[in-house]
Structures are given as C-alpha cells and as structure tokens.
Design a protein around this motif. Structure first.
Motif, mmCIF file in Angstrom:
data_model
loop_
_atom_site.group_PDB
_atom_site.id
_atom_site.type_symbol
_atom_site.label_atom_id
_atom_site.label_comp_id
_atom_site.label_asym_id
_atom_site.label_seq_id
_atom_site.Cartn_x
_atom_site.Cartn_y
_atom_site.Cartn_z
ATOM 1 N N VAL A 147 29.892 35.352 31.201
ATOM 2 C CA VAL A 147 31.359 35.328 31.306
ATOM 3 C C VAL A 147 31.995 35.335 29.918
ATOM 4 N N LYS A 148 31.392 34.600 28.984
ATOM 5 C CA LYS A 148 31.961 34.536 27.634
ATOM 6 C C LYS A 148 31.977 35.917 26.981
ATOM 7 N N ARG A 149 30.896 36.663 27.151
ATOM 8 C CA ARG A 149 30.836 37.981 26.518
ATOM 9 C C ARG A 149 31.750 38.978 27.226
ATOM 10 N N LEU A 150 31.907 38.836 28.539
ATOM 11 C CA LEU A 150 32.843 39.698 29.251
ATOM 12 C C LEU A 150 34.276 39.472 28.765
ATOM 13 N N VAL A 151 34.652 38.205 28.643
ATOM 14 C CA VAL A 151 36.003 37.889 28.181
ATOM 15 C C VAL A 151 36.170 38.288 26.718
ATOM 16 N N TRP A 152 35.116 38.092 25.924
ATOM 17 C CA TRP A 152 35.199 38.475 24.517
ATOM 18 C C TRP A 152 35.400 39.983 24.378
ATOM 19 N N GLY A 153 34.764 40.764 25.239
ATOM 20 C CA GLY A 153 34.992 42.202 25.231
ATOM 21 C C GLY A 153 36.430 42.560 25.519
ATOM 22 N N ARG A 154 37.050 41.816 26.453
ATOM 23 C CA ARG A 154 38.467 42.063 26.742
ATOM 24 C C ARG A 154 39.340 41.681 25.548
ATOM 25 N N VAL A 155 38.977 40.606 24.830
ATOM 26 C CA VAL A 155 39.742 40.206 23.645
ATOM 27 C C VAL A 155 39.692 41.306 22.587
ATOM 28 N N ILE A 156 38.502 41.867 22.375
ATOM 29 C CA ILE A 156 38.365 42.942 21.381
ATOM 30 C C ILE A 156 39.193 44.151 21.788
ATOM 31 N N ILE A 177 27.040 31.684 42.219
ATOM 32 C CA ILE A 177 28.276 32.437 41.988
ATOM 33 C C ILE A 177 29.007 31.777 40.829
ATOM 34 N N GLN A 178 29.335 32.563 39.814
ATOM 35 C CA GLN A 178 30.023 32.022 38.655
ATOM 36 C C GLN A 178 31.531 31.943 38.905
ATOM 37 N N GLU A 179 32.188 31.142 38.082
ATOM 38 C CA GLU A 179 33.628 30.930 38.211
ATOM 39 C C GLU A 179 34.380 31.969 37.395
ATOM 40 N N LEU A 180 35.452 32.498 37.968
ATOM 41 C CA LEU A 180 36.338 33.396 37.238
ATOM 42 C C LEU A 180 37.257 32.546 36.372
ATOM 43 N N PRO A 181 37.176 32.645 35.032
ATOM 44 C CA PRO A 181 37.976 31.759 34.171
ATOM 45 C C PRO A 181 39.459 32.051 34.297
ATOM 46 N N SER A 182 40.250 30.982 34.402
ATOM 47 C CA SER A 182 41.695 31.160 34.533
ATOM 48 C C SER A 182 42.296 31.740 33.263
ATOM 49 N N ARG A 183 41.669 31.457 32.112
ATOM 50 C CA ARG A 183 42.190 31.990 30.847
ATOM 51 C C ARG A 183 42.080 33.502 30.767
ATOM 52 N N TYR A 184 41.280 34.068 31.627
ATOM 53 C CA TYR A 184 41.128 35.531 31.635
ATOM 54 C C TYR A 184 42.469 36.221 31.860
ATOM 55 N N PHE A 185 43.316 35.604 32.656
ATOM 56 C CA PHE A 185 44.573 36.261 33.012
ATOM 57 C C PHE A 185 45.613 36.172 31.904
ATOM 58 N N LEU A 186 45.301 35.394 30.855
ATOM 59 C CA LEU A 186 46.183 35.417 29.694
ATOM 60 C C LEU A 186 46.013 36.711 28.911
#
Length: 736
Positions: A598-607, A690-699
């Motif tokens: 999840v961290k790398r998925l979100v990090w990809g979105r940040v980039i 099943i992993q959790e969808l991070p709420s910070r993702y929607f920021l």
C-alpha cells in the motif's frame, strides 16, 4: 500395537512387526499415537517405482484423501502428505492401508499445527508476503489488514407477500427504484410496472392513464398502504409518498392505485423508524403482478418504535396465514415466526442482547433463502421456485445497493465500503461458489410443492455453519470475507488487466516479492521506478532552469502566437483530466490485495501528482522563455512526453502474469477456501487477508491538483497575451 509420542519433527519408524497391530486380513496397519490434540501435518519418507497410494484412518474414520502416492527415488526426504485432525489430546489410533501395493516406507511424522514456526507458516504464503522476516511481515499485515466494524451496523429484514399461484411461466426480478423512472399500470390490481422503459407484468391491462415518475438517488419512501388486491389476492399498494433524504423535503407522490382487501398496513417512516424499500416483483405471464418483495432497514437518523413494528408484524402474520398453501391459522403462523420477531425487535432496537463481537455476524436461512449480515453489508440470496437460479438483494449500511448501476469498475466510487460491496455482490452471482461454501444446496426434485413463504420454512441446521436459530456466528464473518476477496480477485482478473491503461511502472513495482514476482523482476521494476521518478521530477526543473538562465531574445509575432496556442492546449489537456482517472481506480483497487504494498502504491500516486504540478510549472516557464516557434513546440511536447514515461514501461507480459495470478487465486478460494472454512480446525487467521484502503489516499485525488494546475495555466495565458504589449524588453521585433 506400537505407542509413540509425537513432538515437532519426531520421526516414527514405519516397521511392520509384532509391535504394530494389523487387522484380521492384514490390510490395515495401525499405530497408537499420543499427542496434545488438534490439527497435524503428516510427513512421510518413502520410495516407490510407481504410484502406490495408501488410505488413512484417524480413529475409526477413514479419510477421503490418500497419501504416499508420489514416486520419490529416495526415502531420505520427508514429503508433506496431508493435514489431519487427531482430535482432543490423548491417544489416537492411526491406520494405513495400501490401495494395491505398499511403497517402501521408512518413517512418518506428525507435526502439530501449534508447534509450526511462524516463518514456516508464512513461507507457504511467500507469493503474498515476499521473503522478508517474519516479524516484519506480522507487523505489516497487522497494520494493513482491513478493520471491520462492530457487526452488524445495519439490520435488514426482507419479506415477500402476495399470491403463490404464479404457475411455471412467470417473470421474477430483483429491482431498485432509486435513480430510475417508474410507471404503474393498474386497476383493481397492479397490471404492469415499468422501470426505465422495461415492463414487468401484463402490458395490456389496466384502466388508467399511467404517469412516469423519476425517483431520485436520495429519495426514500415516506409512506404507502400495503395489502392484497380484491382482484385475485395479489400483492398491491397505493399512496406512495417520497421524501428526499438529504433535504428532508417531501416530494411528489407516485401515481399508483389498487383496491385492497382488509387487513391493510399503512407504512409511515417517521412512526416506524425504519426505511422501506421495494426490492423484487413477480408477475405471471400476461397476468397482473402477483407478488412484491420489500425490505425494512435500520436508519440511525430516526428512532425505531417497537409498538409500530408489532402492528406491522400482526398484519404480516395475517397476510402469511391467508396466502400460505399450508392453510395455517394466524396463531400457528405467529408461533412459527415468533423467534424471527424477537430477533428483529432486538436488532432494530439496538438491544444489548443483539450485540455481537467484531468477529461475528448473522447467518441463517432455509432451503429457499440465505440471509448474511456482517459489518455494513447485508446480503439476501433467494432461490427461484423449481430451479437453482438465485436472486440477490444487497444492502450497504442500510441503503439498497443497485447491482445493475454499479456493473463496471468505472462506476464504483473509490471508497472502502463501495469497492467491497461491488466485490461481494460480484462474487454472490457465482452460484458455484455459493454451493461450494455450503450457503445453498441443489434444489430437491419435488420439494417445491410446499409454501414458498420463507418465514414459515424451518431454518437450516448444518453443523456450525447454520445453527438453526438466529444466534450470532463467526461463520457470517468468514463467509463475507471469502465473498469479498473472491469478488476482488474476480474483478482483478477480468477488469484490472484488460488493458494497460491505468497501469504504470510505479504500480507494477508495488508488488511484493514472491512466487509471482521473483527477485530479479522485483529489483528491475524498483530500479525502473526510481529512474522514472528522477526523470519526472528533476528533468522539468533542469529544463526550466536552462531556459530561464539563457539570454532573452526579441519576441516575434509567430512565437507570440505559438506561446498562446500551446498554453491553451495545456489548459484544455488539464481540464480534460479532471475527475478520477483509470490509474487512480486501479491503485485504489490494488490496495486491498495482500501481494501489493500500500505504501508503494500511494507513493507512486504522490510522484505522479508531483510530476503533474512540476510539468505545469515547467511548461509555463519554458514557454515564456522560448523565443522561437521551434523552441516553444519542442519544449512543450518534451514535457508532456516526460509526464507519461512511467506508462511506457508497462509490459504486456507483466500484466499477463498479474492476470494469471488473480485467476489462480480466485480458483483457489473457490475450490479450497470455500470448503475449508467450515472445518472445525479452521481459524480466522486462515482467512484471505484483505488490506485496508488508506483514507489519506483520497487527499491525492486529481481534481484538486487539476484545479491548481488549471489556475496557474489560466494566469499564464493572461500573462502571455497582455504583458508583451506593455513590457519594452519583451516588445515585438517587427522586422522579423
């Protein structure tokens, strides 16, 4: 008879001598095994020139599986042959029998489940978790595993009523009225109901001028009158009033009428404290609608009234006694339905009696239906009379979930509950999976002659899965989790990898090391993603710096026009990407899979979002500091190429591997997990993770970034149009 004590890794010699008991014909060889109880893995060391399987007895029960059917060339290696429950602690008689010939067995060993090392257990799931240490895995999975709510958070009760004489030629549909145009053709009964132009019932009946009503997404029924028609005892209703749940304003009434027998029930949302939904309709061919299905659901914004509910219950009991083929009296019907009434009152009133633990939910049913409630999800599966076809009614946090509306990934909102609801409803449409899970049995020929009123059918009682009552059970959680992961896997194999759109190198590199993602591929994609990050973040800065530090030249008319044209192009390109693109949907979906970080998925979105802003800033800087049409064109196109370099590194082979893994994982759940979760030895730790969808993702949603980028581009356009006219240094070179 040999008596041995099993400890982790202890080897039991397989010697057929006077210390080993054989039955009368010598076919079974028995050992008395002393153990601490529970589930054990059987390991055997043997060699054989051909397959020579053995049957196994645990106690007096012969197992369904056979062992020692391989063809190893050396007896020095122990092979895992199966997992068996040796029962409670003590001594268990274990027997072996050759199907035809005996292999050359040197020894065997039972390894208790509780003594397995943590790293060993996780090693079997290496394709999910990679080759990291066990402590790191445990902490990561504990933090990333989905957090289920106190169960259940929203109770539903679905019921049908009306005539059971529908014949063999009929139409039955699960329906949802929200967001649709509805029209009723009616007279003494309801002849036809039309949803978005699709008729259900007798299209040529009725003696009125039908009127179309558009029901909004937030509209709920505030009141209506229910009863049996005087025409032929069909289900009917009239006086439907709607209320907008957001504004709390009363809306128009739905034009529908009928003539009702006594007794009737007047539903009033504010008085009852529950929402009422029309969820199904059944109409015989060329005849008026015979049966309707409704669902009552809890609503935290209004207070449940038990007295008003008992008024409804008395009406329902009376209706069931009139329509049931069993010709039961109202007292008999009330007696059969009293446990359900008690359960519903306790649940709707939020009674402490109805509270269950986080690991429990509600799972009960008959041979015609199954009701499953856990977390914010409520699922009702009904079998069609005379067939194995199933109809689904699904509620998400007390609100009906329209299965037809969210039929594609692109339509699903990117929220935890919506994605899981899509997955659960998708898996529930796989009847083979439901049969494998034991939620339904195949229809029994000739069993449909009795009443279909499911409230009058005896509850199923099958071991631990169905307890035969309305008690909370952990099997509700297990079944819902299995359906959720099965739906995620099913969608993953059919939607996520249909095309490369939405995938980039950051998404691919987010896979954890494992069988499906070997070490070489892991490091190659990690390196590629690092290079892409440098290209997308540093190159725009370097280009902009070089353009700014170069000496200014005289601005010409053609360069002036090119600047404006390309800035307008950049603004339109930014506006067209507003909203949630496919890449964000893919990333949100992948966050639930344990084989992705999840961290790398979100990090990809940040980039991606950072490079988007940098590209906008660099585009403005380069265009304003380019003084030839050639420079303006090349600089602008180069920046938009840089924005998409991460997409160009996605290979078809990598997507194919992911698709194959999703299909394999789905088949594993369907063929293995759907059976094993019912076993007595099964624990929740064996459930799909099943992993959790991070709420910070929607920021990180693109729309806010898009608004900011578009605002900068609009400012740059204004600057490019007007400033050259007033700044002498940027004046036009009229000679050129």
């Amino acid at each position: 008879m040999a008596q041995v004590q099993t400890i982790p890794g202890q080897i039991i010699p397989f010697v057929r001598n006077q210390d080993v008991d054989e039955d009368q014909d010598g076919s079974w060889v028995f050992f008395d095994v002393t153990h601490d109880g529970g589930v054990h893995d059987l390991f055997m060391a043997y060699e054989a020139e051909s397959s020579r399987p053995l049957r196994v007895k645990i106690g007096e029960v012969e197992m369904w599986v056979s062992v020692a059917f391989g063809k190893p060339t050396s007896a020095s290696v122990f092979l895992k042959e199966g997992t068996f429950d040796l029962g409670e602690a003590g001594t268990t008689r274990v027997g072996f029998k050759a199907v035809q010939e005996w292999p050359d067995i040197r020894a065997f060993s039972f390894v208790p489940e509780q003594h397995k090392s943590r790293s060993r257990r996780l090693h079997s799931n290496k394709s999910y978790f990679g080759n990291t240490s066990s402590d790191h895995i445990g902490k990561d999975m504990l933090q990333r595993s989905i957090r289920w709510n106190q169960s259940p958070t929203a109770i539903t009760f679905s019921f049908e009523f009306g005539s059971e004489n529908v014949g063999t030629d009929y139409e039955y549909q699960s329906i949802s009225l929200q967001g649709k145009s509805v029209k009723f053709t009616y007279g003494e009964a309801h002849d036809c109901m039309t949803l978005n132009g699709d008729p259900i019932g007798d299209q040529y009946g009725g003696e009125n001028f039908p009127e179309v009503t558009r029901i909004g997404e937030a509209d709920v029924i505030s009141s209506l009158a229910l009863g049996l028609s005087t025409y032929n005892g069909e289900a009917a209703f009239h006086s439907i009033a709607l209320q907008d749940q957001k504004t709390k304003q009363n809306k128009q009434r739905i034009l529908v009428g009928s003539v009702l027998q006594e007794p009737t029930w007047i539903y009033d949302r504010e008085k009852l404290g529950l929402n009422l939904w029309i969820t199904s309709v059944c109409a015989p061919s060329n005849r008026p609608i015979a049966r309707y299905g409704f669902t009552l659901s809890s609503d935290p914004t209004i207070d449940f009234d038990e007295k008003e509910f008992l008024v409804f219950w008395r009406w329902l009991v009376d209706i069931k006694s009139r329509t049931s083929k069993r010709r039961l009296t109202a007292e008999q019907v009330d007696d059969k339905m009293s446990p359900l009434r008690t359960f519903l009152i306790e649940s709707f009133s939020n009674s402490t009696v109805a509270h269950v633990s986080r690991n429990e939910g509600w799972l009960y049913g008959t041979r015609y239906h199954v009701s499953l409630t856990y977390d914010v999800f409520s699922l009702l599966l009904c079998r069609m009379p005379g067939s194995d076809e199933l109809k689904i009614t699904f509620f998400l946090d007390g609100i009906q979930y329209d299965l037809s509306r969210f039929s594609r990934l692109e339509d699903v909102p990117l929220f935890r509950n919506d994605i899981l609801a899509y997955a659960i409803s998708s898996a529930a449409q796989d009847t083979d999976l439901l049969y494998q899970m034991g939620l339904f049995r195949k229809a029994t020929p000739g069993a449909d002659g009795t009443s279909k009123e499911r409230e009058l059918q005896p509850l199923l009682e099958s071991g631990n899965l169905f307890s035969g009552d309305y008690k909370a059970t952990p099997f509700a959680r297990r079944a819902m989790v299995i359906l959720a992961m099965a739906g995620l896997r099913k969608a993953g194999s059919t939607i996520l990898t249909e095309e490369s759109e939405g995938w980039d190198v950051y998404t691919l590199s987010a896979q954890k090391r494992g069988k499906n993602h070997p070490l070489t591929s892991y490091f190659m994609l990690t390196g590629a993603s690092f290079v892409c990050m440098l290209v997308q973040t540093l190159i725009p800065i370097l280009l902009c710096y070089r353009a700014i530090t170069e000496e200014d030249s005289q601005l010409t008319w053609d360069t002036y026009c090119a600047r404006i044209f390309f800035l307008f192009y950049a603004a339109f390109a930014e506006a067209s990407s507003w909203g949630l693109d496919r890449e964000e949907r893919v990333v949100a979906w992948l966050c639930f899979f344990p084989e992705f970080s999840v961290k790398r998925l979100v990090w990809g979105r940040v980039i991606n979002q950072a490079s988007r802003i940098m590209t906008t800033v660099a585009t403005i800087g380069l265009i304003q500091n380019s003084f030839t049409v050639f420079d303006v064109t090349l600089n602008s196109l180069a920046l938009y190429y840089i924005l998409n370099v991460d997409d160009d590194l996605v290979s078809t082979a990598a997507l194919e591997r992911i698709r194959n893994h999703q299909e394999e994982a789905y088949v594993t759940i369907k063929a293995k997990m759907a059976l094993k979760y019912r076993e007595p030895w099964f624990e929740d730790m064996h459930l799909p993770r099943i992993q959790e969808l991070p709420s910070r993702y929607f920021l990180l949603v693109s729309r806010r970034i898009g608004h900011f980028s578009l605002l900068m581009l609009c400012g740059a356009i204004i600057y490019a149009i007007f400033v050259p006219w007033f700044v002498s240094k940027g004046g036009f070179d009229h000679e050129r």
